[in-house]
Design an enzyme around this catalytic site. Structure first.
Site, PDB file in Angstrom:
ATOM      1  CB  SER A 165      47.904  33.808  39.898  1.00 45.34           C
ATOM      2  OG  SER A 165      47.780  34.521  41.100  1.00 45.34           O
ATOM      3  CG  ASP A 191      45.338  41.280  39.222  1.00 45.24           C
ATOM      4  OD1 ASP A 191      44.750  41.072  40.299  1.00 45.24           O
ATOM      5  OD2 ASP A 191      46.026  40.422  38.635  1.00 45.24           O
ATOM      6  CG  HIS A 244      44.074  37.596  39.893  1.00 43.59           C
ATOM      7  ND1 HIS A 244      45.388  37.996  39.752  1.00 43.59           N
ATOM      8  CD2 HIS A 244      44.125  36.336  40.397  1.00 43.59           C
ATOM      9  CE1 HIS A 244      46.186  37.013  40.155  1.00 43.59           C
ATOM     10  NE2 HIS A 244      45.438  36.000  40.549  1.00 43.59           N
TER      11      HIS A 244
END
Length: 260
Positions: free
Chosen positions: A146, A201, A233
């Site tokens: 991320s 996601d 995610h």
């Protein structure tokens, strides 16, 4: 329905910043780090950057839970640094361990370039530490989950284009990213990018990762985008196993004698 721990389930791409220009943040001599030592002789290094609100130890533990063991190698040291705590705008200014700040979590907004560039200086210290240990830059990989993947792309493609490679898991770059501007002026060989993204996601949209991949490819980066259907995610075992295979391709054990 993310199975990720809450702190890791947030998107990442903007982060820490103006606090770490030299080597000292709030009296700390260097970034805190959790390290998995190689089983044999150390001839390569991997730097894994956590997502927003997490820590180096936190993402190491997360990966360990998924694999039922540390992500470990015969010859590669795995380093999980922790971002210094800073006020984070998407959390209404609350303090969080993020690599840089961002105005909002969106591909369409400007980057918080001051905090990004400051953190690039701090992470350069970490790369330099490995070089002092005899590891050449073409034997160092950097990447992350991320926000950590976004940070890694800034660090490598703007400041350290001679690294062995970059990986970005559930990550993205903003549309007007300074990375793209830097690559428009580049004429040399660039580190390969290994990218993974889940189609489910809801925090960092798959389309953002896809657009990042296409932009970097158009600017001369050798890229691969590994798609994971129904993955939110988060990380999963198949993704980490594919990452490990790529790591060993970029940092093969056969090359260890080159550091003699």
């Amino acid at each position: 329905m993310s199975t990720a721990l809450p702190a890791r389930g947030r998107p990442c791409a903007g982060a820490m910043g103006a606090l770490l220009a030299g080597r000292g943040i709030a009296g700390m001599a260097a970034l805190r780090r959790s390290v998995v030592s190689p089983a044999g002789r150390h001839t390569a290094s991997l730097i894994f950057l956590h997502g927003s609100g997490d820590t180096g130890q936190g993402v190491r533990t997360w990966i360990k839970q998924i694999l039922n063991q540390d992500m470990a190698f015969q010859h590669i040291k795995v380093i999980y640094p922790t971002a210094p705590a800073r006020p984070y705008t998407p959390m209404k200014g609350a303090t969080s361990t993020v690599w840089f700040d961002r105005y909002k979590i969106s591909i369409d907004c400007p980057e918080h370039i001051e905090s990004i560039d400051s953190m690039c200086q701090g992470l350069t210290d970490l790369i330099n530490d490995e070089m002092k240990n005899g590891i050449t830059k073409d034997r160092i990989l950097i990447g992350g989950f991320s926000m950590g993947g976004g940070m890694a792309m800034h660090l490598a493609y703007r400041f350290h284009q001679d690294l062995a490679g970059v990986f970005a898991l559930s990550s993205f770059l903003n549309k007007d990213s300074a990375v793209y501007e830097a690559l428009k002026r580049n004429e040399g060989v660039l580190p390969e990018l290994f990218q993974c993204h889940g189609t489910a996601d809801e925090l960092v949209l798959y389309s953002w990762g896809e657009e990042t991949n296409k932009m970097l490819k158009s600017l001369g980066v050798s890229t691969s985008l590994h798609t994971f259907p129904n993955l939110n995610h988060e990380l999963n075992r198949k993704e980490i196993e594919e990452l490990k295979t790529w790591i060993l391709k970029k940092l093969p054990i056969e090359a260890e004698m080159s550091n003699e």
